[in-house]
Design a protein around this motif. Structure first.
Motif, PDB file in Angstrom:
ATOM      1  N   ASN A   1       0.833  -1.191   0.000  1.00  0.00           N
ATOM      2  CA  ASN A   1       0.000   0.000   0.000  1.00  0.00           C
ATOM      3  C   ASN A   1       0.873   1.247   0.000  1.00  0.00           C
ATOM      4  O   ASN A   1       0.677   2.163   0.786  1.00  0.00           O
ATOM      5  N   ARG A   2       1.850   1.267  -0.878  1.00  0.00           N
ATOM      6  CA  ARG A   2       2.770   2.402  -0.996  1.00  0.00           C
ATOM      7  C   ARG A   2       2.804   2.822  -2.459  1.00  0.00           C
ATOM      8  O   ARG A   2       3.744   2.507  -3.196  1.00  0.00           O
ATOM      9  N   PRO A   3       1.756   3.525  -2.907  1.00  0.00           N
ATOM     10  CA  PRO A   3       1.625   3.832  -4.338  1.00  0.00           C
ATOM     11  C   PRO A   3       2.784   4.622  -4.918  1.00  0.00           C
ATOM     12  O   PRO A   3       3.218   4.350  -6.042  1.00  0.00           O
ATOM     13  N   MET A   4       3.311   5.598  -4.171  1.00  0.00           N
ATOM     14  CA  MET A   4       4.410   6.398  -4.719  1.00  0.00           C
ATOM     15  C   MET A   4       5.664   5.553  -4.922  1.00  0.00           C
ATOM     16  O   MET A   4       6.354   5.681  -5.952  1.00  0.00           O
ATOM     17  N   ILE A   5       5.949   4.668  -3.973  1.00  0.00           N
ATOM     18  CA  ILE A   5       7.098   3.778  -4.122  1.00  0.00           C
ATOM     19  C   ILE A   5       6.899   2.863  -5.318  1.00  0.00           C
ATOM     20  O   ILE A   5       7.815   2.620  -6.115  1.00  0.00           O
ATOM     21  N   GLY A   6       5.667   2.344  -5.463  1.00  0.00           N
ATOM     22  CA  GLY A   6       5.366   1.481  -6.597  1.00  0.00           C
ATOM     23  C   GLY A   6       5.540   2.198  -7.923  1.00  0.00           C
ATOM     24  O   GLY A   6       6.086   1.636  -8.887  1.00  0.00           O
ATOM     25  N   ILE A   7       5.097   3.438  -7.988  1.00  0.00           N
ATOM     26  CA  ILE A   7       5.231   4.218  -9.215  1.00  0.00           C
ATOM     27  C   ILE A   7       6.700   4.464  -9.542  1.00  0.00           C
ATOM     28  O   ILE A   7       7.129   4.365 -10.701  1.00  0.00           O
ATOM     29  N   LEU A   8       7.509   4.765  -8.528  1.00  0.00           N
ATOM     30  CA  LEU A   8       8.933   5.006  -8.752  1.00  0.00           C
ATOM     31  C   LEU A   8       9.641   3.739  -9.239  1.00  0.00           C
ATOM     32  O   LEU A   8      10.495   3.793 -10.135  1.00  0.00           O
ATOM     33  N   TRP A   9       9.292   2.601  -8.652  1.00  0.00           N
ATOM     34  CA  TRP A   9       9.874   1.345  -9.113  1.00  0.00           C
ATOM     35  C   TRP A   9       9.473   1.061 -10.556  1.00  0.00           C
ATOM     36  O   TRP A   9      10.300   0.612 -11.369  1.00  0.00           O
ATOM     37  N   MET A  10       8.213   1.313 -10.895  1.00  0.00           N
ATOM     38  CA  MET A  10       7.767   1.068 -12.257  1.00  0.00           C
ATOM     39  C   MET A  10       8.437   2.034 -13.229  1.00  0.00           C
ATOM     40  O   MET A  10       8.765   1.675 -14.364  1.00  0.00           O
TER      41      MET A  10
ATOM     42  N   SER B   1      -3.167  -1.832 -10.692  1.00  0.00           N
ATOM     43  CA  SER B   1      -3.995  -0.775 -11.266  1.00  0.00           C
ATOM     44  C   SER B   1      -3.378   0.608 -11.060  1.00  0.00           C
ATOM     45  O   SER B   1      -3.679   1.544 -11.802  1.00  0.00           O
ATOM     46  N   VAL B   2      -2.486   0.739 -10.061  1.00  0.00           N
ATOM     47  CA  VAL B   2      -1.799   2.012  -9.814  1.00  0.00           C
ATOM     48  C   VAL B   2      -0.556   2.128 -10.688  1.00  0.00           C
ATOM     49  O   VAL B   2      -0.282   3.180 -11.270  1.00  0.00           O
ATOM     50  N   THR B   3       0.197   1.035 -10.796  1.00  0.00           N
ATOM     51  CA  THR B   3       1.475   1.092 -11.511  1.00  0.00           C
ATOM     52  C   THR B   3       1.323   0.912 -13.023  1.00  0.00           C
ATOM     53  O   THR B   3       2.190   1.355 -13.782  1.00  0.00           O
TER      54      THR B   3
ATOM     55  N   SER C   1      -6.535   0.652 -22.704  1.00  0.00           N
ATOM     56  CA  SER C   1      -7.437  -0.502 -22.664  1.00  0.00           C
ATOM     57  C   SER C   1      -6.899  -1.576 -21.731  1.00  0.00           C
ATOM     58  O   SER C   1      -7.655  -2.200 -20.977  1.00  0.00           O
ATOM     59  N   VAL C   2      -5.572  -1.789 -21.758  1.00  0.00           N
ATOM     60  CA  VAL C   2      -4.962  -2.766 -20.859  1.00  0.00           C
ATOM     61  C   VAL C   2      -5.120  -2.322 -19.404  1.00  0.00           C
ATOM     62  O   VAL C   2      -5.435  -3.130 -18.511  1.00  0.00           O
ATOM     63  N   SER C   3      -4.913  -1.035 -19.150  1.00  0.00           N
ATOM     64  CA  SER C   3      -5.061  -0.510 -17.792  1.00  0.00           C
ATOM     65  C   SER C   3      -6.495  -0.674 -17.308  1.00  0.00           C
ATOM     66  O   SER C   3      -6.733  -1.005 -16.135  1.00  0.00           O
TER      67      SER C   3
END
Length: 302
Positions: free
Chosen positions: A8-17, A238-240, A277-279
């Motif tokens: 539940n760490r969306p910003m960290i997930g986004i940075l990794w992606m 769904s976030v990344t 569409s994939v998202s």
């Protein structure tokens, strides 16, 4: 109690992606830069030979285990499918613009979704069907048949998307029997063996620098998959997932600044439509709490 507080760490997930997209673009840049100076099968073989070195300790343990005949067949099938996809991808990357390859690559999850419905009994609700139709419209915008010239590289990349998708379906079945790390290690072994005859058939002397650059491809590809795994562990897919679209942006910028490939707005638009569409499919699956059959866009990368 939260089972996995790291998820539940969306910003960290986004940075990794974001890091994953940059790693995959570096893979694209190196292969595109090497171009046709080395035969396609030879380049792919050397890249996976490096991967084989990385996985050697794990393979030494895996090959001592006993598996059923079905698992061995799936190991072989997945590896052969992936080998065909890799050769087609290398060919496409050395013959058409980086952005074109990246955009068409976003079709991989669509192939998996359709294949999952036809082969694995996964459902195709009307929302999924609508998303698939939208993605195909995006592909038509990229290719624009009758308006632009369809190069052999475009056909090769469409084939790569098909075979990467089929390989992923085989891998999905394998995860019912063995850990994901075993699936990846055995894929590397089988792909290397499968590519060896083709590579030897057209082998040409190559310099140490080219071998090292292909080693860098293996390093960046591995780092990209690691970063992508960390992204999925830190935040919902769904976030990344939308961040993956940035890979197309990086690819277009790299093609423009390094190789003089003027960005095609239709390729960017078509790629954006496909990833949207994939998202949507990914978000919808998370909403109804199904086990997703649709992989994230770079999951089928080499």
């Amino acid at each position: 109690m939260i089972a996995n507080p790291e998820a539940n760490r969306p910003m960290i997930g986004i940075l990794w992606m974001l890091a994953a997209t940059l790693c995959f673009v570096f893979v694209n840049i190196i292969v595109h830069w090497l171009g046709a100076s080395v035969p396609v099968a030879q380049s792919a073989f050397v890249r996976f030979a490096w991967g084989l070195i990385f996985f050697a300790p794990a393979l030494a343990r895996i090959l001592r285990r006993s598996y059923t005949r079905e698992v061995w067949v799936l190991f072989g099938l997945r590896g052969v499918l992936h080998a065909v996809a890799v050769v087609l991808w290398f060919y496409a990357m050395t013959h058409i613009a980086i952005a074109d390859v990246t955009a068409i690559n976003y079709l991989n999850p669509i192939v998996v979704t359709v294949g999952g419905a036809l082969l694995l009994g996964e459902g195709l609700a009307w929302r999924r069907i609508s998303a698939i139709i939208v993605a195909l419209i995006g592909a038509l915008i990229i290719l624009r048949p009758g308006i632009r010239t369809i190069e052999p590289g475009h056909i090769a990349q469409l084939g790569a998307a098909l075979f990467f998708g089929a390989a992923y379906l085989s891998a999905k079945r394998l995860t019912d029997f063995v850990p994901a790390s075993t699936v990846v290690a055995m894929m590397t072994l089988v792909v290397t063996v499968a590519l060896a005859p083709l590579a030897l058939w057209e082998w040409q002397p190559i310099s140490l620098s080219v071998v090292l650059w292909l080693g860098a491809v293996a390093v960046f590809a591995t780092a990209g998959h690691y970063a992508m795994t960390r992204a999925f562990a830190a935040a919902p897919v769904s976030v990344t997932q939308p961040v993956i679209f940035l890979q197309l942006v990086w690819a277009a910028l790299a093609g423009w600044t390094i190789f003089g490939e003027v960005p095609d707005p239709y390729v960017i638009l078509g790629g954006g439509i496909i990833i949207a569409s994939v998202s949507y499919m990914t978000w919808r699956e998370s909403q109804i709490k199904r086990r997703p059959v649709t992989p994230p866009a770079p999951a089928t990368k080499l």
